[in-house]
Design a protein around this motif. Sequence first.
Motif, PDB file in Angstrom:
ATOM      1  N   VAL A  97       0.839  -1.197   0.000  1.00 11.23           N
ATOM      2  CA  VAL A  97       0.000   0.000   0.000  1.00 11.23           C
ATOM      3  C   VAL A  97       0.875   1.248   0.000  1.00 11.23           C
ATOM      4  O   VAL A  97       0.640   2.208  -0.741  1.00 11.23           O
ATOM      5  CB  VAL A  97      -0.934  -0.008   1.214  1.00 11.23           C
ATOM      6  CG1 VAL A  97      -1.520   1.370   1.467  1.00 11.23           C
ATOM      7  CG2 VAL A  97      -2.044  -1.017   1.010  1.00 11.23           C
ATOM      8  N   ILE A 132       2.393   1.723  -3.417  1.00 10.20           N
ATOM      9  CA  ILE A 132       1.423   2.158  -4.425  1.00 10.20           C
ATOM     10  C   ILE A 132       1.026   3.611  -4.202  1.00 10.20           C
ATOM     11  O   ILE A 132       0.966   4.419  -5.126  1.00 10.20           O
ATOM     12  CB  ILE A 132       0.169   1.267  -4.389  1.00 10.20           C
ATOM     13  CG1 ILE A 132       0.525  -0.157  -4.776  1.00 10.20           C
ATOM     14  CG2 ILE A 132      -0.872   1.789  -5.361  1.00 10.20           C
ATOM     15  CD1 ILE A 132      -0.602  -1.128  -4.558  1.00 10.20           C
ATOM     16  N   ILE A 133       0.793   3.931  -2.926  1.00  9.04           N
ATOM     17  CA  ILE A 133       0.282   5.277  -2.676  1.00  9.04           C
ATOM     18  C   ILE A 133       1.388   6.316  -2.928  1.00  9.04           C
ATOM     19  O   ILE A 133       1.122   7.458  -3.279  1.00  9.04           O
ATOM     20  CB  ILE A 133      -0.290   5.374  -1.238  1.00  9.04           C
ATOM     21  CG1 ILE A 133      -1.346   6.477  -1.200  1.00  9.04           C
ATOM     22  CG2 ILE A 133       0.782   5.638  -0.206  1.00  9.04           C
ATOM     23  CD1 ILE A 133      -2.231   6.404   0.025  1.00  9.04           C
ATOM     24  N   PHE A 178      -0.281  -0.133  12.972  1.00 10.03           N
ATOM     25  CA  PHE A 178      -0.188   0.603  11.711  1.00 10.03           C
ATOM     26  C   PHE A 178      -1.080   1.823  11.740  1.00 10.03           C
ATOM     27  O   PHE A 178      -0.709   2.905  11.268  1.00 10.03           O
ATOM     28  CB  PHE A 178      -0.577  -0.302  10.546  1.00 10.03           C
ATOM     29  CG  PHE A 178       0.480  -1.305  10.201  1.00 10.03           C
ATOM     30  CD1 PHE A 178       1.586  -0.921   9.458  1.00 10.03           C
ATOM     31  CD2 PHE A 178       0.399  -2.611  10.636  1.00 10.03           C
ATOM     32  CE1 PHE A 178       2.574  -1.841   9.140  1.00 10.03           C
ATOM     33  CE2 PHE A 178       1.377  -3.533  10.327  1.00 10.03           C
ATOM     34  CZ  PHE A 178       2.473  -3.148   9.575  1.00 10.03           C
ATOM     35  N   TYR A 200       4.703  13.513   1.444  1.00 13.05           N
ATOM     36  CA  TYR A 200       5.068  12.118   1.705  1.00 13.05           C
ATOM     37  C   TYR A 200       4.444  11.628   2.998  1.00 13.05           C
ATOM     38  O   TYR A 200       3.861  10.544   3.076  1.00 13.05           O
ATOM     39  CB  TYR A 200       6.587  11.957   1.832  1.00 13.05           C
ATOM     40  CG  TYR A 200       7.361  12.375   0.607  1.00 13.05           C
ATOM     41  CD1 TYR A 200       6.775  12.315  -0.653  1.00 13.05           C
ATOM     42  CD2 TYR A 200       8.678  12.817   0.706  1.00 13.05           C
ATOM     43  CE1 TYR A 200       7.482  12.697  -1.780  1.00 13.05           C
ATOM     44  CE2 TYR A 200       9.394  13.194  -0.412  1.00 13.05           C
ATOM     45  CZ  TYR A 200       8.783  13.139  -1.665  1.00 13.05           C
ATOM     46  OH  TYR A 200       9.475  13.533  -2.740  1.00 13.05           O
ATOM     47  N   LEU A 259       0.835  11.115   2.659  1.00  9.93           N
ATOM     48  CA  LEU A 259       0.542   9.953   1.823  1.00  9.93           C
ATOM     49  C   LEU A 259       0.728   8.660   2.611  1.00  9.93           C
ATOM     50  O   LEU A 259      -0.146   7.788   2.634  1.00  9.93           O
ATOM     51  CB  LEU A 259       1.462   9.931   0.606  1.00  9.93           C
ATOM     52  CG  LEU A 259       0.994  10.726  -0.609  1.00  9.93           C
ATOM     53  CD1 LEU A 259       2.065  10.715  -1.685  1.00  9.93           C
ATOM     54  CD2 LEU A 259      -0.301  10.142  -1.150  1.00  9.93           C
ATOM     55  N   ILE A 260       1.883   8.564   3.256  1.00  7.86           N
ATOM     56  CA  ILE A 260       2.144   7.332   4.008  1.00  7.86           C
ATOM     57  C   ILE A 260       1.137   7.190   5.147  1.00  7.86           C
ATOM     58  O   ILE A 260       0.623   6.086   5.416  1.00  7.86           O
ATOM     59  CB  ILE A 260       3.587   7.316   4.548  1.00  7.86           C
ATOM     60  CG1 ILE A 260       4.555   7.394   3.376  1.00  7.86           C
ATOM     61  CG2 ILE A 260       3.853   6.058   5.356  1.00  7.86           C
ATOM     62  CD1 ILE A 260       5.991   7.598   3.776  1.00  7.86           C
ATOM     63  N   ALA A 312      -1.953   8.285   5.257  1.00  7.38           N
ATOM     64  CA  ALA A 312      -3.233   7.812   4.705  1.00  7.38           C
ATOM     65  C   ALA A 312      -3.136   6.341   4.380  1.00  7.38           C
ATOM     66  O   ALA A 312      -4.067   5.563   4.651  1.00  7.38           O
ATOM     67  CB  ALA A 312      -3.597   8.623   3.458  1.00  7.38           C
ATOM     68  N   GLY A 313      -2.012   5.940   3.778  1.00  5.15           N
ATOM     69  CA  GLY A 313      -1.827   4.535   3.424  1.00  5.15           C
ATOM     70  C   GLY A 313      -1.910   3.643   4.652  1.00  5.15           C
ATOM     71  O   GLY A 313      -2.575   2.599   4.646  1.00  5.15           O
ATOM     72  N   LEU A 314      -1.254   4.056   5.727  1.00  7.04           N
ATOM     73  CA  LEU A 314      -1.245   3.216   6.923  1.00  7.04           C
ATOM     74  C   LEU A 314      -2.618   3.174   7.591  1.00  7.04           C
ATOM     75  O   LEU A 314      -3.001   2.151   8.172  1.00  7.04           O
ATOM     76  CB  LEU A 314      -0.178   3.709   7.900  1.00  7.04           C
ATOM     77  CG  LEU A 314       1.251   3.510   7.375  1.00  7.04           C
ATOM     78  CD1 LEU A 314       2.270   4.005   8.386  1.00  7.04           C
ATOM     79  CD2 LEU A 314       1.516   2.044   7.045  1.00  7.04           C
ATOM     80  N   LEU A 341      -5.300   3.251   5.937  1.00  7.44           N
ATOM     81  CA  LEU A 341      -6.009   2.282   5.083  1.00  7.44           C
ATOM     82  C   LEU A 341      -5.672   0.859   5.509  1.00  7.44           C
ATOM     83  O   LEU A 341      -6.538  -0.015   5.536  1.00  7.44           O
ATOM     84  CB  LEU A 341      -5.631   2.519   3.613  1.00  7.44           C
ATOM     85  CG  LEU A 341      -6.228   1.551   2.599  1.00  7.44           C
ATOM     86  CD1 LEU A 341      -7.744   1.682   2.580  1.00  7.44           C
ATOM     87  CD2 LEU A 341      -5.668   1.809   1.210  1.00  7.44           C
ATOM     88  N   VAL A 342      -4.394   0.648   5.883  1.00  6.72           N
ATOM     89  CA  VAL A 342      -4.002  -0.684   6.340  1.00  6.72           C
ATOM     90  C   VAL A 342      -4.778  -1.046   7.610  1.00  6.72           C
ATOM     91  O   VAL A 342      -5.387  -2.122   7.705  1.00  6.72           O
ATOM     92  CB  VAL A 342      -2.482  -0.733   6.615  1.00  6.72           C
ATOM     93  CG1 VAL A 342      -2.119  -2.071   7.258  1.00  6.72           C
ATOM     94  CG2 VAL A 342      -1.708  -0.533   5.333  1.00  6.72           C
ATOM     95  N   ALA A 382      -5.197  11.571  -4.147  1.00  7.22           N
ATOM     96  CA  ALA A 382      -4.012  10.742  -4.311  1.00  7.22           C
ATOM     97  C   ALA A 382      -4.216   9.323  -3.814  1.00  7.22           C
ATOM     98  O   ALA A 382      -3.535   8.402  -4.251  1.00  7.22           O
ATOM     99  CB  ALA A 382      -2.839  11.384  -3.575  1.00  7.22           C
ATOM    100  N   TRP A 383      -5.145   9.154  -2.866  1.00  9.03           N
ATOM    101  CA  TRP A 383      -5.332   7.818  -2.306  1.00  9.03           C
ATOM    102  C   TRP A 383      -6.280   6.947  -3.131  1.00  9.03           C
ATOM    103  O   TRP A 383      -6.482   5.785  -2.839  1.00  9.03           O
ATOM    104  CB  TRP A 383      -5.840   7.908  -0.865  1.00  9.03           C
ATOM    105  CG  TRP A 383      -6.935   8.927  -0.666  1.00  9.03           C
ATOM    106  CD1 TRP A 383      -6.775  10.212  -0.274  1.00  9.03           C
ATOM    107  CD2 TRP A 383      -8.317   8.745  -0.878  1.00  9.03           C
ATOM    108  NE1 TRP A 383      -7.982  10.866  -0.217  1.00  9.03           N
ATOM    109  CE2 TRP A 383      -8.943   9.975  -0.588  1.00  9.03           C
ATOM    110  CE3 TRP A 383      -9.111   7.667  -1.295  1.00  9.03           C
ATOM    111  CZ2 TRP A 383     -10.316  10.173  -0.706  1.00  9.03           C
ATOM    112  CZ3 TRP A 383     -10.471   7.860  -1.407  1.00  9.03           C
ATOM    113  CH2 TRP A 383     -11.064   9.117  -1.111  1.00  9.03           C
ATOM    114  N   THR A 436      -4.844   3.642  -4.889  1.00  9.85           N
ATOM    115  CA  THR A 436      -4.543   2.596  -3.928  1.00  9.85           C
ATOM    116  C   THR A 436      -5.815   1.893  -3.474  1.00  9.85           C
ATOM    117  O   THR A 436      -5.871   0.661  -3.428  1.00  9.85           O
ATOM    118  CB  THR A 436      -3.845   3.200  -2.702  1.00  9.85           C
ATOM    119  OG1 THR A 436      -2.877   4.127  -3.165  1.00  9.85           O
ATOM    120  CG2 THR A 436      -3.199   2.126  -1.877  1.00  9.85           C
TER     121      THR A 436
END
Lengths: 764, 504
Positions: free
Chosen positions: A749, A752-753, B181, B217, B220-221, B223-225, B227-228, B290-291, B294
């Motif tokens: 993830v 990708i992000i 996470f 960055y 982004l990270i 938001a990604g985490l 999501l995890v 941006a998300w 993903t």
Amino acid sequence: MENFFDLVPLVVLFPLIGLLINLFAGKQLGERGVSIVAVGASAMALLVSIVLWLAQVDTGFGAVVVDAPLLGTWIDIPSAGVEIGWQFRVDTLSVTMMLVVTGVGTLIHLYAVGYMHGDEGFPRFFVYMNLFLVFMLVLVSGNNFLMMFVGWEGVGLCSYLLIGFWFDKPGDEGWKNSDAARKAFIVNRIGDFGLILGVLLTFWTFGTLDYYVPDEEPIPYHHAEHEAEPLFTPDITGVDGAESHAVSGPMGVFNQAETWLTEGDHRVEFGTVSIKFEHMLTVITLLFLLGATGKSAQIPLFIWLPDAMAGPTPVSALIHAATMVTAGVYMMVRANVFYHASETTSFVVTMIGATTALVAGFIALGQWDIKRVLAYSTVSQLGFMVTAVGVGAYTAAMFHLVTHACFKALLFLGSGSVIHGLEHGHHHVAHGEHDHDDGFDPQDMRFMGGLRHKMPLTYWTYLVGTLALAGIIPFAGFWSKDEILVDSLKLGLDDGRLDGYLGFGMLLAAAAFTAFYMWRQVSMVFYGEPRHAAAEHAGESAPVMVWPLMGLAFLSAVIGLINVPSGFPVLGWLYGEHQFANWLEESVTYAHGGEFNWLLATIAVALALAAIYVARTIYNDRAITDLERDPLERLSPRLAQAFALSNAKLYWDEVYFAFVVHPYRRAAYTLAERVDWYWWHDFVHERVIYGTFNRVTRLLTDVLDLKIIDRAFLRSAEAVRVAASRIRRIQTGYVRTYALSVLFGALLVTIIILYPVLRDLLGI
Amino acid sequence: MFEVPSLSDLNIAATLPVMSLVLGTCILLLADLFVPQERKQLTAWLAVAGLGVSLALSLLSLGDVTRFGDGDEAFAGMFVADTFTDAVNVIALVTALLGVMVAYNYLERTGTQRGEYYVLLLFTTAGVMFMGAAGDLVVVFVALELLSIPLYILSGFRRPQEASEESAMKYFLLGAFASGFLVYGIALIYGATGTTGLHDIWIAVDDIVAGDATSQYLLLIGAGLMLVGLGFKVAAVPFHMWTPDVYQGAPTSVVAYMSVAAKVGGFAALLRVLAAGMPHFVLDAGAPAAWQDTVWLVAVLTMLLGNLVAIVQNDLKRLLAYSSIAHAGYVLLAVAAAGSAGLADESAQAVVIYMMAYAFTNVGAFSVVIAVEKDDASNTGVTSMRGLARSQPWLAAAMALFMLSLTGIPLTAGFVGKWFVFKAAISADLFFAVVVGAVTSLISAYYYLRIVWYMYFEEGDGEAVIPWPLAAAISIAAVGTLFLGVMPYLLTDMAREITLAFGG
């Protein structure tokens, strides 16, 4: 009392509630409960009708349109300008009908409690009866032709259900009953077809179906005609011609028609064709007349009514004598503005009515079945009413409708009482000697005789009904029949109209027939000695059956006094002259009071008395010795021929069978067997369509589907399975593996992000 | 900088539906002490009463009959009480009610009738409701834990049965791992924006987009985490691996409830964070958030894997577990759609509609499993459905209806849900993902209809135990599934009012 008019939906609602209760809880309630609900529902409707009547009297006979609660607009298509509401109309005409329907209806409901006692279908019977009341009241209380049509069809349905009520009787009798029901329904269909066409044409012509829109006064008919037809002078005070009553804004059909007739020169457009409005009215009224001939059993569609006697006797009394069959007369009186405007239609109406009166009266002379005599008598009397409409005597038509409802219901109920008594007697006899079967029929008058002593109350009330029907002064029938005769003769004398003379002549003859066949019946049933063991053992019916008889007998005796003609001594002064006409005039534009004519009344009564005397002479106490030969036949060969003709009902059914039913069946057979089966089914469907289709599909399935598509699919399905079982292997059950997968996923993830940013960063 | 807000500023009234539930649950916890062991059903009734009160309040609020408190925010913006909150509340409470009904007799016959069950279930429900109402990342985390911890316990409720204990352990370990996470993601977002309030983040994102790369960055990270962490809760691939094991091991009544409740909470929070908090997080002008990429990639993976692996499952609970993974993929599709400009509200509506449909259908399907399951937790194989149509025609008909709805056949609620999800995704131009969704729906028909086949065309005993509360739950679920399918406007009219986006 204006607010009381808002009660009018209740008149329909009460029977509706009654029928719903009996429909869903009838079996649990038992006979007693069902009777209370059904009779109660009918009585409540009567009460509402009486309240409406009192309210009418109190408010000076104003007509009111009441919206049905909760239902809103029935048909509303704004783009086409169609708007038809669920609206009730309370005016003198509809209240008259409501009183007749609920009044006679309640008495007959009460009677039926005794008559249907012990019948398996007791709850079902009263469900139908209340349903009938619902539809009949919708018919008479609606404010537009479409609501009337709904009621019209609904009562037809109830008639069908009730004629065939005993469809499950064993053997031929069940078939006979259901055949009679079907006959009634199908014959009525022809009439209904005419009616709905008439309604559609009315809508096309006027753009609405409302009789009158709310707050609209009927335009009284104008001065010029007053002078031209002095006889028809109505008792409207303060009429200064139509101008003062000019209506503005939207109009119902009748005022619109009146306006166009006064203005003249209106044409109705059908695309490129245009028709004079007057001609249009003729077409509409003739179509309405077709409807009336069906529902009110007139020539040529009267043949269903005698067969309809297969239903239980209360049904015959309520539906096929007092109320439903008069719907046609009501409809024509309601549309009196149309009928008055079309002389052609009026002529046809008169001729049909008078001919029916005469022909049915003649056929009634030769019947042996007690209810059939009454059935033909009903047809004949309906002919009187229709004739009255034809000669413009709308008051007389409604007046005869009311009186006839009373005395004919009385006679039918009386005949039911007789049949009941005979069945009991027969039961008693059959109980004594086993295997007792001699072709006995409890409705055949030849098996009766001498019942005067066995059933005294029935006898006396029956006598009152007979005298009323025969038109003997002062019973009800005299007044109404006399008014019809006077009005038709006057139409001839004053206007020189042929139909007036013809109608008068035929009706006079029919009146003589009436008196004759009624006394023949009374003689055969009540006088002389019992001609069968069953008659010997007959007994008076239960009080619940006798009380309605007495009520109706009272009404039959005195109800004529509501409309004493002008010029009648003493009574006119006592009861007021043509009260009923005054009342009706408020809603029926062309209604007028009748005049009294000494000469005519004397002739009519004398004729009736003479007929009774002749009947009494021929059918004296010892006249009937031979069951196969009527005393009339023995008098002279001429009379024997006439009797045979009458007994065979003028071969009317046979003629219809030969010229209508048989060709129709032939055509149907040809269409079904030859065209539909051999050609359409066997050739077109089986060979051409089915065969071709089969060949094509075989090609598609065997070659295309199985060999190409299926194989491709099976391959891919197999691939999916294999992939699935591979992935499954990752599912090891170890937490560490799972955690690793989460970590791996998180990395994925994140990558990708971040991909877009990384891409820019690395300059890919 | 910090002012102590006054009591009236807190606007506590706005939290009434969830607060009443929390309060009720606390009372229930105490009251349960006084309920004798053999009459624990009383606790169930009290739980129903508590849920009922909260549901009534939520419905009043959702139907706009009354709105509690003034304004949409409470606790200085940490709690959001808008129509979305109400909708999530209703779904969570309906699910919880059905959950109590299916547990009522199941616990008794499996010998695990303990009052804590209902208390824990109600606390979880409160957690779901808080997630739907989260206006701050801290609330998201706390609510997530309130949602999760009772569920860990419930999974092991069938102590001392090994499978149940194992599933609880797995769920707990992996859940804790995933929470890590999530917290890390929250920390990074705080680092990027300097706030944890979603509304403030929404404002800050615009500056970040225009500003320096480092914050981008971090965001982004972060938001990604998140999501995890939330993806784990809703069982999205590749964070799904716990799902089949836990669903199979945990008591079925728990699974019936949590398969829906955890998803409702997870998706509600995901929408709050991504769709409400950072819809403007756009790296190139005019592009979607941006998300988005993903999320839809995860959605595609989830739909593919869930549906494919479900085909080879022979245990009903495992099969439904993969099915629930697959459905998470469909909902994620709608979440992804929220990344396109102006689609946040439509996507939120699609998610609500889908979850409502899913709640009825999935709880219904698991209820049927409960009916056929033996007291020793056996007989949950696909073959246990054999002959059910003959012995239990109504039960089989209901199950067939649920299967059709899960497949997404028209005239069932499932179709309506899929329709709106796909519609939102198409509006967002996610054509590839929609095609995958449609194809996998087709594939799913295979394993759903296999169950129908077993019920109707194979011979078997088809034994089932259906006490009245379970029958009532199945009936409600079936009626709901059918009604929402035949009269979708019942739901869509309600959903149309839902708004999620800040500002405008």
